[in-house]
Design a protein around this motif. Sequence first.
Motif, PDB file in Angstrom:
ATOM      1  N   LEU A 102       0.774  -1.304  -0.057  1.00  0.00           N
ATOM      2  CA  LEU A 102      -0.136  -0.192  -0.077  1.00  0.00           C
ATOM      3  C   LEU A 102       0.883   1.124   0.090  1.00  0.00           C
ATOM      4  O   LEU A 102       0.647   2.352  -0.733  1.00  0.00           O
ATOM      5  CB  LEU A 102      -1.014  -0.093   1.119  1.00  0.00           C
ATOM      6  CG  LEU A 102      -2.072  -1.086   1.125  1.00  0.00           C
ATOM      7  CD1 LEU A 102      -2.847  -1.178   2.472  1.00  0.00           C
ATOM      8  CD2 LEU A 102      -2.947  -0.556   0.094  1.00  0.00           C
ATOM      9  N   MET A 103       1.755   1.380   0.804  1.00  0.00           N
ATOM     10  CA  MET A 103       2.967   2.459   0.644  1.00  0.00           C
ATOM     11  C   MET A 103       3.610   2.510  -0.373  1.00  0.00           C
ATOM     12  O   MET A 103       3.692   3.768  -1.056  1.00  0.00           O
ATOM     13  CB  MET A 103       4.050   2.159   1.699  1.00  0.00           C
ATOM     14  CG  MET A 103       3.436   2.330   3.180  1.00  0.00           C
ATOM     15  SD  MET A 103       4.910   2.007   4.401  1.00  0.00           S
ATOM     16  CE  MET A 103       3.734   2.058   5.947  1.00  0.00           C
TER      17      MET A 103
ATOM     18  N   ARG B  78       2.077   1.902  -3.315  1.00  0.00           N
ATOM     19  CA  ARG B  78       1.226   2.206  -4.356  1.00  0.00           C
ATOM     20  C   ARG B  78       0.860   3.646  -4.110  1.00  0.00           C
ATOM     21  O   ARG B  78       0.480   4.561  -5.220  1.00  0.00           O
ATOM     22  CB  ARG B  78      -0.044   1.356  -4.217  1.00  0.00           C
ATOM     23  CG  ARG B  78       0.064   0.006  -4.852  1.00  0.00           C
ATOM     24  CD  ARG B  78      -1.489  -0.643  -4.713  1.00  0.00           C
ATOM     25  NE  ARG B  78      -1.102  -2.099  -4.159  1.00  0.00           N
ATOM     26  CZ  ARG B  78      -2.298  -2.558  -3.577  1.00  0.00           C
ATOM     27  NH1 ARG B  78      -3.483  -2.164  -3.325  1.00  0.00           N
ATOM     28  NH2 ARG B  78      -2.334  -3.827  -3.054  1.00  0.00           N
ATOM     29  N   ILE B  79       0.860   4.090  -2.867  1.00  0.00           N
ATOM     30  CA  ILE B  79       0.635   5.598  -2.419  1.00  0.00           C
ATOM     31  C   ILE B  79       1.896   6.419  -3.283  1.00  0.00           C
ATOM     32  O   ILE B  79       1.680   7.514  -3.890  1.00  0.00           O
ATOM     33  CB  ILE B  79       0.557   5.688  -1.057  1.00  0.00           C
ATOM     34  CG1 ILE B  79      -0.774   5.056  -0.343  1.00  0.00           C
ATOM     35  CG2 ILE B  79       0.788   7.481  -0.523  1.00  0.00           C
ATOM     36  CD1 ILE B  79      -0.798   5.112   0.986  1.00  0.00           C
ATOM     37  N   LYS B  80       3.036   5.864  -2.922  1.00  0.00           N
ATOM     38  CA  LYS B  80       4.222   6.460  -3.530  1.00  0.00           C
ATOM     39  C   LYS B  80       3.986   6.875  -5.099  1.00  0.00           C
ATOM     40  O   LYS B  80       4.404   7.864  -5.417  1.00  0.00           O
ATOM     41  CB  LYS B  80       5.618   5.626  -3.404  1.00  0.00           C
ATOM     42  CG  LYS B  80       6.890   6.012  -4.118  1.00  0.00           C
ATOM     43  CD  LYS B  80       7.522   7.114  -3.813  1.00  0.00           C
ATOM     44  CE  LYS B  80       8.816   7.252  -4.586  1.00  0.00           C
ATOM     45  NZ  LYS B  80       9.357   8.502  -4.281  1.00  0.00           N
TER      46      LYS B  80
END
Lengths: 464, 464
Positions: free
Chosen positions: B436-437, B439-441
Motif C-alpha cells: 500500500l505504501m 502504491r501511494i508513492k
Amino acid sequence: MSLAASLAGELEALFPDALITDRAGCLVYGYDNSRRQAMPDAVVFPQRHEQVVALVQACLRERTPLIARGRGTNTTGATVPVAGGVVASFERMNRILRIDTANRFAVVEPGVLNGDLQAALKPLGFFWPPDPTSSPYCSIGGNLACNSAGPRAVKYGSPRENTLGLRAVAGTGEEFRAGYYTSKGATGYDLTRLLIGAEGTLALITEATLKLTPLAPAKRVLRATYADIESAAAAVSRIMAQPVTPCALEFLDDEALRLARRHAGEIIPVAGAMLLIEVDGETDFLPAAVDAVARAAAGDGLLEWRAAADAAEVEQLWAARKALSPALRSIAPMKINEDVVVPVSRLPELIGGLKRISHKYAIPIVNFGHAGNGNIHVNLLYRPEDPAQAAAAPDCLAAVFDLVLALDGTLSGEHGIGLVKREFLPRALDPVTLALMQRIKAQFDPAGILNPGKLLPDGGTAHA
Amino acid sequence: MSLAASLAGELEALFPDALITDRAGCLVYGYDNSRRQAMPDAVVFPQRHEQVVALVQACLRERTPLIARGRGTNTTGATVPVAGGVVASFERMNRILRIDTANRFAVVEPGVLNGDLQAALKPLGFFWPPDPTSSPYCSIGGNLACNSAGPRAVKYGSPRENTLGLRAVAGTGEEFRAGYYTSKGATGYDLTRLLIGAEGTLALITEATLKLTPLAPAKRVLRATYADIESAAAAVSRIMAQPVTPCALEFLDDEALRLARRHAGEIIPVAGAMLLIEVDGETDFLPAAVDAVARAAAGDGLLEWRAAADAAEVEQLWAARKALSPALRSIAPMKINEDVVVPVSRLPELIGGLKRISHKYAIPIVNFGHAGNGNIHVNLLYRPEDPAQAAAAPDCLAAVFDLVLALDGTLSGEHGIGLVKREFLPRALDPVTLALMQRIKAQFDPAGILNPGKLLPDGGTAHA
C-alpha cells in the motif's frame, strides 16, 4: 437491485444467525442521524476479523457495495447504503481486548461503545479523549471513521491525535496492520491517520490500538454569559491566547440559549450568548487555573461569571448543552446541521456573517458548539414544507460554506463529509488535493466497493 | 551521471546566484550525519514556493532525481543523493511567515531552524513541541520529513501530533495544500500526516502550519540513579503508569553514564543507570507533581533521587545528555546509531536482550534515549577496521531488530528509515502494508524522481 445468488449463499455460510435479508430488518440499517435513507440488500454482523476478510473478498468478487456501520449516529449519511449492497454492522464485534495502563494503550474491536470504553478506563485513572455528545451510543469504529471528537478535543485532540495503530481490511480484500503499540514511530508512511476520517471508503477497521490519557484529578464547570454573540466570540479568542487550556469551551448563541432554557429551566440564563467552560487539572492548582480563564473571559459584554455550585448543577448544564441537537430536531425535523470550523479569532466574523445569511435567506440559524476549536454547529432550521425556504436552502447552505472558507475555515470539524457534503468538497480542497485523494482511494479500493457515493465527489461507485 | 544540458540551463535560469555545480561545492551537500555520502550533480537553494514548483517540473521532464534537504542532521542517510541528481537545500527558504497566538499556530517556511522558531515563540509564551537534540541546527522541514521528535514528545507528541497543515509540491510537479488552519478538521483524507515522516519521497514541503502549545510556567529537572539497568527500566514503566506525565524522561545506561561523566564531570554519577526527568507545570503545583513522579521512581535498585539545585546544574545535566551522541561518534566514528522503540513495559526485556546480543557478537552497545516513549538510541560501537566486528555487525544489527519486533516495537521512533534501514522494513511491516505504501508513492511520484532509494525497499529509483 438484489444480491447475486452466489453472494447470498456465501453470506449465509459466513454469517449463520448474523444475517438479515428481509425488508423490515434491512430497513432499520438503511438510515442514520442524517435522515437520509436507502435500502441495503443484506445486513451482516461480523464478530471476528477473519469474517471481515472473507466478507470483503466475497463482495469484491460480485462487485457489491459494502458499507461499514457503527451505530448510525453520524449526521452526514456516511453509512446510508445509497447504492444498495451489504451493510456490515459492527455492533456484535464489541470486545475490549486489552487495557494496558503501563503502556497507556487499549486494544478494542470497532463495535465497542465509546461510553463503555470510558467506563472501563475510569477506575484505572485513564480515559480516551474523543467524547462525542453521542458517547453512550456511538462506537469507537464510527468515531475513527469520522474522526469524531467532542468537547474535550480543545485540550486533548481528536481520534487522529489519540490512536496508535489499526488492523484493517482494504477494498482489495487484503488484511493489513498500520501504526504501532508505541507512542512514537517513524517506520514508513502514516496509514493509521489516513484511515481515520476516511469514512470506511478505504478499508474496514477491525481492531484499534488507542492511546490513553491520565484523568485529571479535579474539574470545575463554569458558565459565562455575554450581552451579545460578538463579545462571547471575542472572549473565546482571549481564552485560547493564554496558557491554561480548558478541557471544554462550548458556545451557545441566543437562540440556542432559549432552547436550552426550555429544556433545563432557569439554570440557563436569558442572554446574548453563553460559554460553558470546563477546566481540569490537579486539585490544588484548579483555583489558579480557573482564575486565569476567568481573567481571559472578562471583557466587554460579560454579564455574569459563575462556577457550578455542585455536581447537580454541572449535570444540568451539560444536559442542557447535550439536549440542543435533539431539541432542534424536534423543532425542525429536517434541519441542516453543519459543523463548520474556523480559526477561533475569526469566530466573531463567522457569527456575524451567519446572522446576515440567516436574514438574507429568511431561514432561522441556531449556533452552538466547540468554540475552543472554532468548531460551530450551524443549524439551519429550514422547513421543507415552506416552498420559499425549500427553494432558498441550497443557496443558503452554499453561502454558509463560502463564508467559512473565506475565513480560512473548513467544511467539517468532526462530522465528516459523508453523503450530504460531498458536492461541496471541491470548494474546500484544491483540485490537486482532491485528485490525490481519488488516487489514494483507487489504491485501497480499486473496484470502488467500499461505501460508494461517500466523501469524495465521484467517489468510486461500485460497478455492480 | 551528469545533468542533461537542458536541465542545467533551466536550473541556471531558475536559480541565479543559488546554484552549485562544481565538485567541491556539491561534495558538502552529499552527506549527512549517517556518514554515507554520494555526489549530487547540482545543488539549488529555493527561496519561493513557485521556484520549487518549477524545479520539480524541470526535474520531472528529465527524469532526474530531486532530493529535499534541510540541514543534513539526520542519521539515516535520508538526504544522501545516492542516484545523483539535484539536491534542493531549503536553508535560504527560512522565513517565519506568521505567528498567531490567538489561533495557536505559526506558518513557517521549511528552512526555519527549529531553535530559531522556539526563540521567536518563547517571549509569546508558546513553543512548538518537537525538539530534537539538534534543535539549534536542524530545520523544521527536516523535522517534518522524518517525524523527528525529541525528549518532550513523551508529554507533547511528535510532528504528526503538532502540525495542522502543509503546502507542498508532489513528484508530478503539481502543487497542493493539505490540512487546515484550525485545530480540528474532518474534510477528506489526512494528507498532512501522510507527508510527515515520508522523508521527501512523496512531495517537497514548501510551507507548514504548526500547532503551538502554551509554555508551562515552571519546570524542575531531576535525576534518579539506579543500581542496574533493569531497575531503571522498571521505574520508567511505573512513572508512565501514573497520571503525572513528565515532559522528559531520559534514560542512560552504565556505559552512557561513563561517557557522560567524562564530558560533564562528577554531576554524572557512577551507577548502573540513570533517569534524567523533567517535570513542567504550574509553579504552585510543581512540588506535588515532582512528589508523584518521585514516588513512582522509588523502588528496588534506586540509589539516589536528586533535584537539580539551580539553572547551572540543569544546564550541565542536559549538556551531558546531549553530548552523548557526538561523544560516541568520537569513540567509534562508524558507530551504528539506531533509535528503536518498544512499549515502555518491555524496556527491561529490551535492555536485557541488548546485553546478550552485545556479548554474543562481541560488539559494545551503549544505550540511552527517550525512555518515556520506549524510544532507545542503541549505539553499536563497531569498528570496521576490526575484521571480526565488521563481519559480525550485520547479524548483530539484524538481531537487534528481531528483538525489538518480538517485543511489539518498531524500527524507528524518530530518525526514520532513510537509506540505512530500508532493507529491514519488510521485517517490520506486513507485505500488504508495504505494498500500500508503494502504491501511494506511485500516485504522488509516478516517475520516482523524489529521493529515490530511500524509505521503501525498492522505492522508486528514477528512470534516468
